[in-house]
Design a protein around this motif. Structure first.
Motif, PDB file in Angstrom:
ATOM      1  N   ASP A   1       0.881  -1.162   0.000  1.00  0.00           N
ATOM      2  CA  ASP A   1       0.000   0.000   0.000  1.00  0.00           C
ATOM      3  C   ASP A   1       0.921   1.215   0.000  1.00  0.00           C
ATOM      4  O   ASP A   1       1.447   1.623   1.037  1.00  0.00           O
TER       5      ASP A   1
ATOM      6  N   THR B   1       0.403   4.302  -0.371  1.00  0.00           N
ATOM      7  CA  THR B   1      -0.089   5.507   0.301  1.00  0.00           C
ATOM      8  C   THR B   1       0.351   5.563   1.761  1.00  0.00           C
ATOM      9  O   THR B   1       0.407   6.632   2.354  1.00  0.00           O
TER      10      THR B   1
ATOM     11  N   ASN C   1       0.346   4.086 -10.764  1.00  0.00           N
ATOM     12  CA  ASN C   1      -0.965   4.231 -10.131  1.00  0.00           C
ATOM     13  C   ASN C   1      -0.837   4.882  -8.756  1.00  0.00           C
ATOM     14  O   ASN C   1      -1.758   5.503  -8.277  1.00  0.00           O
TER      15      ASN C   1
ATOM     16  N   ARG D   1      -0.919   3.860  -5.819  1.00  0.00           N
ATOM     17  CA  ARG D   1      -1.696   3.330  -4.696  1.00  0.00           C
ATOM     18  C   ARG D   1      -1.138   1.995  -4.205  1.00  0.00           C
ATOM     19  O   ARG D   1      -0.953   1.819  -3.010  1.00  0.00           O
ATOM     20  N   VAL D   2      -0.924   1.063  -5.114  1.00  0.00           N
ATOM     21  CA  VAL D   2      -0.420  -0.260  -4.749  1.00  0.00           C
ATOM     22  C   VAL D   2       0.651  -0.677  -5.753  1.00  0.00           C
ATOM     23  O   VAL D   2       0.675  -0.198  -6.883  1.00  0.00           O
TER      24      VAL D   2
ATOM     25  N   ALA E   1      -8.349  -0.858  -2.933  1.00  0.00           N
ATOM     26  CA  ALA E   1      -7.082  -0.203  -2.624  1.00  0.00           C
ATOM     27  C   ALA E   1      -6.451   0.410  -3.864  1.00  0.00           C
ATOM     28  O   ALA E   1      -5.724   1.382  -3.769  1.00  0.00           O
ATOM     29  N   SER E   2      -6.741  -0.129  -5.052  1.00  0.00           N
ATOM     30  CA  SER E   2      -6.076   0.372  -6.247  1.00  0.00           C
ATOM     31  C   SER E   2      -6.919   1.357  -7.027  1.00  0.00           C
ATOM     32  O   SER E   2      -6.462   1.870  -8.032  1.00  0.00           O
TER      33      SER E   2
ATOM     34  N   PRO F   1      -8.560   4.918  -8.047  1.00  0.00           N
ATOM     35  CA  PRO F   1      -8.078   6.266  -7.813  1.00  0.00           C
ATOM     36  C   PRO F   1      -8.902   7.034  -6.816  1.00  0.00           C
ATOM     37  O   PRO F   1      -9.970   6.792  -6.480  1.00  0.00           O
TER      38      PRO F   1
END
Length: 195
Positions: free
Chosen positions: A117, A119, A147, A149-150, A192-193, A195
């Motif tokens: 993760d 973030t 991306n 995020r992940v 989780a992925s 946007p």
């Protein structure tokens, strides 16, 4: 220092020496060639003494030798799989072949992939984990995957990172889990992925 600990230290020094010799031979280098390519930092006589277990190599020198050989530093050290000396008793390695390394224990089966993760790294105040994040960013650039995020990497990458830090992969993953930096299997990756 007792006789037993002195014997253990000399046995360990001999095992380290066997690993050093085996890696050097795999690289098809003589002691003199190592001395030359290291700009005489590793004198042939001193490297030979390390390989015979007559001298103990310091950690900083071991790290520099690993960089010179282009191998992870943990590959220059004996593991549990190398508990018994592999030499003929005279300090020489029988065939010069490095024995295969066992995969470190993960507290379970070794994962094929690990998802981070990304973030969560902003909230982490840990210099080593910040280095992990920089490593992950280089992977993102190589993959052209931004991306943000992940990111999923192979279990072998975690083993390599752990080796750089001189810890077992399980210890590194526990630290990642303590900071909630991993997305565990079964978690909602789609959420989780997004946007």
């Amino acid at each position: 220092m007792s006789d037993h600990s002195g014997t253990s230290a000399s046995t360990y020094a001999r095992r380290v020496g066997e690993r050093l010799r085996a890696i050097r031979r795999q690289k098809a280098l003589s002691l003199q060639e190592v001395e030359a390519i290291s700009d005489h930092e590793f004198k042939a006589s001193v490297l030979g003494a390390y390989e015979r277990g007559e001298r103990v190599i310091s950690v900083p020198r071991l790290q520099r030798l690993a960089r010179l050989y282009l191998v992870p530093v943990d590959q220059l050290l004996p593991s549990g799989a190398d508990a018994a000396p592999t030499g003929r008793g005279d300090g020489a390695v029988d065939d010069g072949v490095v024995p295969p390394r066992r995969a470190p224990a993960w507290g379970g089966p070794s994962p094929d992939k690990i998802t981070f993760d990304l973030t969560r790294f902003d909230d982490v105040d840990d210099a080593e984990l910040a280095m992990v994040y920089r490593y992950l960013k280089t992977i993102m650039v190589q993959r052209q995957d931004f991306n943000g995020r992940v990111l999923t990497i192979r279990g072998d990458d975690i083993r390599a990172i752990a080796g750089l830090f001189g810890v077992e992969p399980g210890e590194l993953t526990r630290r990642l889990d303590d900071q909630h930096l991993r997305v565990h299997r079964g978690a909602d990756l789609a959420g989780a992925s997004s946007p």
